[in-house]
Enzyme design. Structure first.
Site, mmCIF file in Angstrom:
data_model
loop_
_atom_site.group_PDB
_atom_site.id
_atom_site.type_symbol
_atom_site.label_atom_id
_atom_site.label_comp_id
_atom_site.label_asym_id
_atom_site.label_seq_id
_atom_site.Cartn_x
_atom_site.Cartn_y
_atom_site.Cartn_z
ATOM 1 N N GLY A 1 0.813 -1.209 0.000
ATOM 2 C CA GLY A 1 0.000 0.000 0.000
ATOM 3 C C GLY A 1 0.847 1.259 0.000
ATOM 4 O O GLY A 1 2.000 1.249 0.445
ATOM 5 N N GLU B 1 5.348 -5.290 8.059
ATOM 6 C CA GLU B 1 4.578 -4.214 8.685
ATOM 7 C C GLU B 1 4.962 -3.917 10.129
ATOM 8 O O GLU B 1 4.798 -2.778 10.588
ATOM 9 C CB GLU B 1 3.079 -4.529 8.611
ATOM 10 C CG GLU B 1 2.470 -4.369 7.226
ATOM 11 C CD GLU B 1 2.613 -5.616 6.356
ATOM 12 O OE1 GLU B 1 2.033 -5.645 5.257
ATOM 13 O OE2 GLU B 1 3.327 -6.555 6.768
ATOM 14 N N ASP C 1 -1.527 -7.148 7.111
ATOM 15 C CA ASP C 1 -2.956 -7.038 6.831
ATOM 16 C C ASP C 1 -3.232 -7.502 5.406
ATOM 17 O O ASP C 1 -2.484 -8.288 4.855
ATOM 18 C CB ASP C 1 -3.439 -5.603 7.074
ATOM 19 C CG ASP C 1 -2.872 -4.618 6.069
ATOM 20 O OD1 ASP C 1 -1.675 -4.746 5.713
ATOM 21 O OD2 ASP C 1 -3.614 -3.721 5.628
#
Length: 415
Positions: free
Chosen positions: A111, A183, A191
Site C-alpha cells: 500500500g 509491517e 494485513d
C-alpha cells in the site's frame, strides 16, 4: 516515488549478495516517498486509469499495475479500478480467465503508506477508511473469484501486494521475486488478508514471517506453498504469450500451461525453511515474551548466529505491533478469509487512529519520511504493552463505527 530506481537496485543487490535477512529492513529504510506532492494538482481521469492498464487477449484479460516509479504501490484508485474491472470480467462470457502483473521491477511493494501517513495527519479519516475498505473488498472478490486467476509475481511482492495475489488460483514466482510482510517494522500489522494466508503456512512459519518481516525468494515461496508455480524470469515472455493464446476457462489447462514453462528449484542451504524445526520450537509460543525467551535460550545453548539475528530483527519492530500481529496470526488460523479481512479492517482503523498508539505514523516517519531510522515506539517495551491495549486493537473504534461490509451473501466463503 523519488529515486526509486536506486531502491530497486538496492533490493536486487541485496538478493544477489544473499543478505536476505536485511532485505525488508533495507527496503523500508531506503525506499523513497511514493505519494504525490501535496502541492501538485489532482491526477486526471486518464492518469488514474493508467495506474491499472488492461490488455485484451484471445480469451482472457490482463490487468497491469502501472506505477513503476512507485514500485506499483497501491492506492484507493487502483483498488477501485481493479474491483470494477474484475466484477465486469467475471460477468463477461468472453473472458475465460484473468492475469495480474506489475510493470517495471515490482509486482507491488504494498500500500501507498506515505500517502496514507499524510491523509492521517491531515485528518482525512474517511479517505483512510476508503483506502482500506476498497483494497480489502477487492482481496475478498479475488479470493472468491469464479474464474481462474494467474498472478505473475516477478519482482518485489510485499504487504498489500501479497494480499492482491495470494488468494487467487495461481501464483507464478520467478528468480526475481521478493516476498515479505514487514509491517511490524513500521508499527503496523500484516494485513490485506495476511493473517489468513500466513497462518496456513507449514508449522509456525507464518508467525515468524509476520513478526520478523523476513523475506522469501521465489524458490522458498514454492517450497512453502505461497506460490503455485516457478519459472525463470527470462522465460516470462513465452509464458505470457502462451497464456494470451489460450481459449479456456479450465484451471487444469492453465495449470498445464504454467507447468510447461516451469523450472524445478529448491531453497538454498541458508533458507529459513531448513530451520523449520527451530522456527516451530521458538515461534509456537502463545506470547511474544515466550518467543524472545526461547530464542535467547537457543542462542546461548547453540551459539548459532541465526537466533541472535532473529532477535535483532524483532527488537527493531514496534512492541505493540509484535503482540498484535502474533494474536492476529493465531486467530487467522481458525477463520475464513472474509472473517480475517473484517477483523483486519478493525485492526487497521485502530492502528491509524492514534487512540491506542501512534506507532504507525511514527514508523512511517522514521523509515519512509524523515528516514532517521530511529522510531520512538509507544509503548517502548514489551513489558509496557498491556493486554487491554492489545484487546482494544481488535475492537471497533466505537459503537457507531460499522464493520467492513463484504459481499459475503453473494459469494461463496473462502476457507
Amino acid at each position: 516515488m523519488q529515486g526509486l530506481k536506486s531502491a530497486a537496485a538496492l533490493l536486487i543487490r541485496s538478493c544477489c549478495n544473499n543478505n536476505k535477512s536485511k532485505l525488508s529492513h533495507s527496503f523500508l529504510a531506503h525506499c523513497p516517498q511514493h505519494s504525490r506532492s501535496l502541492s501538485s494538482s489532482p491526477p486526471t481521469e486518464d492518469e488514474l486509469n493508467n495506474q491499472v492498464l488492461v490488455e485484451d487477449k484471445a480469451n482472457s484479460r490482463s490487468a497491469i499495475l502501472n506505477r513503476p516509479s512507485a514500485l506499483n504501490a497501491l492506492n484507493t484508485n487502483m483498488g477501485a479500478r481493479l474491483l470494477k474491472l474484475y466484477k465486469a470480467w467475471e460477468k463477461d462470457s468472453s473472458v475465460g480467465f484473468v492475469t495480474l502483473k506489475g510493470s517495471g521491477r515490482a509486482f507491488s511493494a504494498g500500500g501507498d503508506i506515505v500517502n496514507l501517513y499524510h491523509l492521517i495527519n491531515q485528518g482525512k479519516w474517511e479517505a483512510c477508511k476508503e483506502f482500506f475498505g476498497t483494497l480489502y473488498t477487492f482481496i475478498y472478490v479475488l479470493g472468491t473469484y469464479l474464474k481462474p486467476h494467474v498472478a505473475i509475481l516477478n519482482g518485489i511482492t510485499m504487504g498489500g501486494g501479497t494480499g492482491i495475489s495470494i488468494p487467487g488460483t495461481f501464483r507464478l514466482a520467478t528468480d526475481k521475486t521478493v516476498f515479505a510482510t514487514p509491517e511490524t517494522l513500521i508499527g503496523f500489522h500484516p494485513d490485506a488478508g495476511a493473517s489468513f494466508f500466513l497462518s496456513h503456512l507449514p508449522g509456525h512459519l507464518g508467525e515468524y514471517l509476520a513478526l520478523t518481516g523476513d523475506t522469501l525468494n521465489g524458490a522458498e515461496m514454492i517450497a512453502c506453498g505461497l506460490a503455485t508455480h516457478y519459472t525463470n524470469s527470462e522465460k516470462l515472455r513465452l509464458v505470457e504469450h502462451h497464456l494470451g493464446k489460450l481459449v479456456t476457462d479450465d484451471p487444469s489447462l492453465i495449470e498445464t500451461s504454467l507447468e510447461q514453462y516451469g523450472d524445478l528449484v529448491y531453497p538454498d542451504k541458508m533458507s529459513v525453511l531448513h530451520r523449520i524445526e527451530m522456527v516451530d520450537k521458538c515461534f509456537s509460543h502463545d506470547t511474544v515474551e515466550e518467543i524472545f525467551d526461547a530464542l535467547e535460550r537457543e542462542a546461548a545453548e547453540t551459539n548459532d548466529p541465526w537466533f541472535n539475528s532473529t532477535l535483532r530483527r524483532l527488537k527493531e519492530a514496534s512492541p505493540l505491533s509484535l503482540k498484535v500481529s502474533l494474536r492476529s496470526i493465531k486467530e487467522g488460523r481458525f477463520q475464513t478469509l472474509d472473517q480475517c479481512l473484517v477483523r483486519e479492517y478493525r485492526m487497521s482503523l485502530q492502528g491509524i487512529s492514534k487512540q491506542i498508539s501512534g506507532d504507525f505514523c511514527e514508523g512511517v516517519r522514521a523509515r519512509m519520511v524523515d528516514k532517521d531510522l530511529a522510531p520512538k515506539w509507544n509503548p517502548p517495551s514489551l513489558e509496557q504493552v498491556s493486554e487491554d491495549m492489545v484487546d482494544r486493537y481488535f475492537s471497533p473504534l466505537s459503537e457507531s463505527e460499522p464493520d467492513l461490509d463484504l459481499p459475503t451473501k453473494q459469494r461463496e466463503a473462502f476457507t
